[in-house]
Design an enzyme around this catalytic site. Sequence first.
Site, short mmCIF file in Angstrom:
data_model
loop_
_atom_site.label_atom_id
_atom_site.label_comp_id
_atom_site.label_asym_id
_atom_site.label_seq_id
_atom_site.Cartn_x
_atom_site.Cartn_y
_atom_site.Cartn_z
N ASN A 1 145.26 7.73 -14.31
CA ASN A 1 144.14 6.89 -14.26
C ASN A 1 143.04 7.82 -14.80
O ASN A 1 141.91 7.21 -15.01
CB ASN A 1 144.26 6.48 -12.59
CG ASN A 1 143.94 7.50 -11.74
OD1 ASN A 1 144.37 8.71 -11.90
ND2 ASN A 1 143.66 7.41 -10.69
N GLU B 1 145.81 16.44 -4.07
CA GLU B 1 145.06 15.41 -4.02
C GLU B 1 145.81 13.93 -4.18
O GLU B 1 146.23 13.53 -5.21
CB GLU B 1 143.95 15.35 -5.05
CG GLU B 1 142.54 14.70 -4.76
CD GLU B 1 142.72 13.13 -5.70
OE1 GLU B 1 143.05 12.42 -4.87
OE2 GLU B 1 142.34 13.23 -6.78
N CYS C 1 142.03 6.82 -6.68
CA CYS C 1 142.34 7.23 -5.25
C CYS C 1 141.40 6.82 -4.23
O CYS C 1 141.77 6.97 -3.19
CB CYS C 1 142.79 8.66 -5.00
SG CYS C 1 144.29 8.97 -6.36
N GLU D 1 138.13 20.10 -4.89
CA GLU D 1 138.18 20.39 -6.24
C GLU D 1 136.55 19.88 -6.55
O GLU D 1 136.01 18.89 -5.81
CB GLU D 1 138.92 19.18 -6.99
CG GLU D 1 140.37 19.29 -6.92
CD GLU D 1 141.22 18.64 -7.87
OE1 GLU D 1 141.06 17.59 -7.85
OE2 GLU D 1 142.36 19.36 -8.12
C1 SIN Z 1 141.44 9.85 -8.46
O1 SIN Z 1 141.35 8.69 -8.49
O2 SIN Z 1 142.34 10.47 -8.36
C2 SIN Z 1 140.11 10.56 -8.70
C3 SIN Z 1 138.84 9.75 -8.64
C4 SIN Z 1 137.56 10.40 -8.92
O3 SIN Z 1 137.45 11.51 -9.16
O4 SIN Z 1 136.58 9.69 -8.59
#
Ligand code: SIN
Length: 482
Positions: free
Chosen positions: A154, A253, A287, A461
């Site tokens: 993604n 994550e 996420c 991170e």
């Molecule tokens: C993710 O969906 O794993 C990362 C989303 C983000 O960095 O904003």
Amino acid sequence: MSSVQIREQAYIDGAWTTPSTQKTYQIVNPATGEVLANVADCSADDATLAVEAAHRAFGPWSKKTAKERSVILKKWFDLIMEHQAELARMMTMECGKPINESMGEVVYGASFVEWFAEEAKRVYGDIIPPPKGDRKVMAIKQPIGVSTAITPWNFPLAMITRKCAPALAAGCTAVVKPAEATPLTALALAELGAKAGLPKGVFNVVTASHGKDVGAVLTQHPLVKKVSFTGSTPVGKQLLKQAADTVKKSSMELGGNAPFIVFDDADIDAAISGAIASKYRNTGQTCVCVNRFLVQDGIYDQFAKALADRVSKMTIGNGLEESTEQGPLINQAAINKVTELVDDATSSGANVLTGGPRSDIGSLFYAPTVLTNVTDKMRVFNEEIFGPVAPLFRFKTEEDAIRMANDTPFGLAAYFYTQDMGRIWRVAESLEYGMVGINEGIISTEVAPFGGVKESGLGREGSKYGIDEYVEIKYLCLGGLD
Ligand code: SIN
């Protein structure tokens, strides 16, 4: 400026490498079904070669000065930005992300390289007041060694740089296994890294159609000292178990179940804009996308109507078209999951205010959807949707909202909208989440620590904390100093 080519071989030890299996697999554009490339289908043996190359490269790379590493990382940042449009196009073709979002992801991804190029020079230790006068006590930070990154489809670029830029800045070397569906951007990053001056073996990309065997090497090989994964919680748990045998430092994550709480006193226009930005980013496939809207009784109907009005006007289509706001989902399994969750909700009494399947454009499209009359007995309350569906739950009091928000094993991102300053602090402190957006729907940035609590993960991170994941603290006691 030469253009970034589509690469089909793996990148191991500074060379474009045909896999030991001689096998390839197809990369398919989810918007059109077009085959974009036939990419190396690497095996465990290829992953082992990459780990060994990264191990050989570790000594010389870690011995460079922080400034020397920083200069190379800054060149990598410049090259990524110079190739922004090409990288964005490649990304949109392999994952379906609308092109404007892909342009944004290149900037976001590059920002980690720039940030950690700067942080490389700030890996400070401590001089600690000693317990006895005859000694000095110090703590120094040293790069941990070979680091592996298992990254999702993604964010084909940003999740690699968010892991590998701090690793390389600290003096570690890296082996990346990009998601099966999106290796092209990863390979392009490798090409730009080589042009920037990353020595051979410092950054390796091992592509594979079924990541299990490669993943086993990246989490279990004794030469690997650090594992970082972004993806689902079940896979993260499995990788943690694999890494446990050799006690590797691990960052995870993982999945989320983000609540987005709208209190009666919220600025409704701001809440709608935040809702759209957070829920429908990458067609609901991040996420940190909102999974559950918790809307207070007094504002529920107004919020539902305003959200559905905005959502019904969103443009759905091939991400390469400038006007597209919502692209395809990544694959048939994603469509099936979203369909099942919506069917489960509607069969128990939820209403579809707008949206639903859109197979007239292509089999992987699902129209952005708003569901009302949703309850905590429905699957959408507990399961990560990972698609463009906004279920609206109703609550009465602040306590109810906090209880519902925390009623999940996940704890990645949460959002809430209110104009009451006392409530801002009460709710922010009560939410069991690693990240909280307050009157804000987009919170991701290289300067802030990204990560979750509970079953959403381990480690952080980005930010000044991100580099800590790639160093060991060593205590030095210098005695005999009478
Ligand atoms: C993710 O969906 O794993 C990362 C989303 C983000 O960095 O904003």
